[in-house]
Design an enzyme around this catalytic site. Sequence first.
Site, short mmCIF file in Angstrom:
data_model
loop_
_atom_site.label_atom_id
_atom_site.label_comp_id
_atom_site.label_asym_id
_atom_site.label_seq_id
_atom_site.Cartn_x
_atom_site.Cartn_y
_atom_site.Cartn_z
N HIS A 52 73.88 6.85 17.23
CA HIS A 52 74.84 8.06 17.09
C HIS A 52 74.13 9.25 17.51
CE1 HIS A 52 75.78 4.54 14.17
NE2 HIS A 52 77.12 4.88 14.69
N GLU A 88 69.23 6.06 17.90
CA GLU A 88 69.76 6.05 19.24
C GLU A 88 71.29 5.52 19.35
OE1 GLU A 88 67.19 3.17 20.91
OE2 GLU A 88 68.18 1.23 20.42
ZN LIG Z 1 73.02 5.61 13.87
#
Ligand SMILES: [Zn+2]
Length: 192
Positions: free
Chosen positions: A84, A82
């Site tokens: 990247h 959540e």
């Molecule tokens: Zn990450």
Amino acid sequence: MDASNDPEFGIADWQRLLRSIGEDPSRQGLAETPGRVSRAWAHWTRGYKQDPATILKTFADGGESYDELIVVRQIPVYSHCEHHLAPFFGHATVGYLPSGHIVGLSKLTRLVNCFAARLQVQERLTAQIAQSLLEHLQPKAVGVIIRCRHMCMESRGIAVAGEETVTSAMLGNLKTNPAQRAEFLALAERPD
Ligand SMILES: [Zn+2]
């Protein structure tokens, strides 16, 4: 995100993303990309529409008297972090000690998928799988071990390629009974 509910929004959004990284969304190779990515993200996040309670509906087939550990190893995990939106992937081992309620073994795989197909951190994914088993099957024990490679770490940070992150959750007897825990860990041991 639920791109499938509003494909027009999704497509415009991905075109904007392509422009923002210096690409030309109209060039031939990218023409179909926004639609494809919208559909792919709808699949990768399908877990938001799945209900663990429905997946874990128990059935009666005479297995109710079984009171040894049930362990499924090497369940494939495909998820996205959540932080990247980068993929992390690997395998899960899920085990429980039933007390009257058992489920088909494929349901454990579907349960893993249901939580993995959401934006996640590996620690929460591990805890959610364990907690929902505890809640819906009321077993005497639950154990979950997940090993994953995180693309956001491997491709950006200092992590060595191929490095695995290991997380585990032990509930019930597996938390309190060292012998039971040792048995689970022996059963969960990687086959290689
Ligand atoms: Zn990450």
